[in-house]
Design a protein around this motif. Structure first.
Motif, PDB file in Angstrom:
ATOM      1  N   THR A  87       0.851  -1.181   0.000  1.00 35.07           N
ATOM      2  CA  THR A  87       0.000   0.000   0.000  1.00 35.07           C
ATOM      3  C   THR A  87       0.887   1.231   0.000  1.00 35.07           C
ATOM      4  OG1 THR A  87      -1.693  -1.182   1.240  1.00 35.07           O
ATOM      5  CG2 THR A  87      -1.831   1.220   1.233  1.00 35.07           C
ATOM      6  N   ASN A 145      -0.969  -0.018  -7.679  1.00 34.95           N
ATOM      7  CA  ASN A 145      -1.153  -0.339  -6.267  1.00 34.95           C
ATOM      8  C   ASN A 145      -2.135   0.614  -5.605  1.00 34.95           C
ATOM      9  OD1 ASN A 145       1.276  -1.763  -7.009  1.00 34.95           O
ATOM     10  ND2 ASN A 145       1.663  -2.036  -4.836  1.00 34.95           N
ATOM     11  N   LYS A 146      -2.703   0.159  -4.491  1.00 38.39           N
ATOM     12  CA  LYS A 146      -3.616   0.990  -3.715  1.00 38.39           C
ATOM     13  C   LYS A 146      -2.858   2.203  -3.185  1.00 38.39           C
ATOM     14  CE  LYS A 146      -6.763   1.092   0.116  1.00 38.39           C
ATOM     15  NZ  LYS A 146      -7.727   0.356   0.866  1.00 38.39           N
TER      16      LYS A 146
END
Length: 87
Positions: A46, A64-65
């Motif tokens: 994250t 990606n987050k």
């Protein structure tokens, strides 16, 4: 008439990271560019951005987050990270 005065010049200093982390914090678009110049990350990592401009720079490098701090302060950013991982 306009006179341009350069007050600073940003110099990227990429450094390869050997460890694997659950989260990585970014405080500027230049930091994002410098990091991704020599590093790659897995999809489970994250990423945290101090603001929307930095988040936009991250989105050009990875899917990606990305978690964005509500206000552009180091304290708020750290609180966001702590809250995220204590869910």
């Amino acid at each position: 008439m306009v006179h341009e005065i350069v007050v600073y010049k940003t110099r990227e200093t990429p450094e390869e990271i050997k460890k694997h982390y659950q989260g990585i914090l970014f405080f500027s678009p230049n930091g994002v560019n410098s990091f991704f110049r020599v590093n790659s990350i897995g999809p489970q990592v994250t990423l945290f951005a101090i603001g929307n401009t930095t988040a936009g720079a991250i989105s050009t490098k990875t899917k990606n987050k990305v978690v964005v701090s509500e206000t552009p302060s180091k304290e708020q950013m750290i609180n966001k990270v702590i809250g995220y991982f204590h869910k």
